[in-house]
Design a protein around this motif. Structure first.
Motif, PDB file in Angstrom:
ATOM      1  N   ARG A 138      -1.027  39.371  -7.718  1.00 57.32           N
ATOM      2  CA  ARG A 138      -1.447  37.981  -7.507  1.00 57.32           C
ATOM      3  C   ARG A 138      -0.343  37.006  -7.932  1.00 57.32           C
ATOM      4  O   ARG A 138      -0.102  35.999  -7.264  1.00 57.32           O
ATOM      5  CB  ARG A 138      -2.720  37.676  -8.284  1.00 57.32           C
ATOM      6  N   LEU A 173      -6.480  33.574  -9.296  1.00 51.98           N
ATOM      7  CA  LEU A 173      -5.369  33.976 -10.149  1.00 51.98           C
ATOM      8  C   LEU A 173      -5.619  33.547 -11.584  1.00 51.98           C
ATOM      9  O   LEU A 173      -5.424  34.338 -12.526  1.00 51.98           O
ATOM     10  CB  LEU A 173      -4.063  33.359  -9.644  1.00 51.98           C
ATOM     11  N   TYR A 218      -7.178  30.928  -3.822  1.00 48.56           N
ATOM     12  CA  TYR A 218      -6.388  31.997  -4.432  1.00 48.56           C
ATOM     13  C   TYR A 218      -5.909  31.607  -5.832  1.00 48.56           C
ATOM     14  O   TYR A 218      -5.850  32.441  -6.737  1.00 48.56           O
ATOM     15  CB  TYR A 218      -5.175  32.323  -3.556  1.00 48.56           C
TER      16      TYR A 218
END
Length: 200
Positions: A120, A43, A39
């Motif tokens: 995000r 981002l 993740y």
């Protein structure tokens, strides 16, 4: 690197094998760190996409602005004892959420039509808190509590930098997103050395 090489000490090795709940806690936290590493990369990529030129251009090397209270993992981080590495990981993860929130607020002004980026950033702050708490729980389960007062969050200095202009704010945001990726990845690596061998 073998499991023993990355373990706390021989006694910790036997402790891990004898306490199923500790083994499960380490595995669960490592799995979370591994997921958040992916993740964090997403981002960073999304952040760069929304900043315009020269961000994302080949050869662009932004200045590495210092972030008060938070720096990248030191070159000698991997050589530290496992408890100290995890303490540093937890401290960095604790410092990151307010910084990510500053970046999110500034991006809300610069890129109000980028809801996925804003989401995000918000998620990253929440995930950093969760991972930091999980690492502290692992330390507590190992009998190695975090020690000493925590440094003050660096959000004030970050907010001041965002007030210095659009470009410095964008660079600072890039730096914070990069630090988030580095520390989550480092945490994954440190926990991975403690994961007992065998199927997850």
């Amino acid at each position: 690197m073998s499991r023993r090489e990355g373990s706390l000490d021989p006694q910790a090795d036997s402790t891990v094998s004898l306490l199923p709940h500790l083994e499960a806690k380490i595995r669960q936290t490592h799995s979370l760190a591994r997921l958040l590493t992916k993740y964090a990369e997403q981002l960073l990529q999304e952040y760069v996409q929304h900043q315009g030129d020269p961000f994302g251009l080949p050869g662009f090397s932004p200045p590495r602005l210092p972030v008060a209270g938070l720096s990248a993992p030191a070159p000698g981080h991997a050589g530290l004892p496992a408890p100290e590495r995890l303490r540093l990981d937890a401290a960095a993860l604790t410092a990151l959420p307010p910084l990510l929130e500053v970046v999110r607020r500034h991006q809300a002004e610069l890129n109000p039509r980028a809801p996925r980026l804003l989401r995000r950033l918000e998620d990253a702050a929440r995930q950093a808190r969760a991972l930091g708490a999980a690492v502290e729980a692992v330390l507590a389960a190992l009998g190695t509590e975090t020690r000493g007062p925590r440094p003050e969050p660096a959000a004030a200095s970050a907010a001041a930098a965002t007030g210095a202009g659009v470009f410095p704010a964008k660079v600072l945001g890039l730096r914070v997103c990069g630090l988030y990726r580095e520390w989550v990845s480092r945490t994954e690596g440190d926990l991975g050395q403690l994961v007992p061998s065998g199927p997850a």
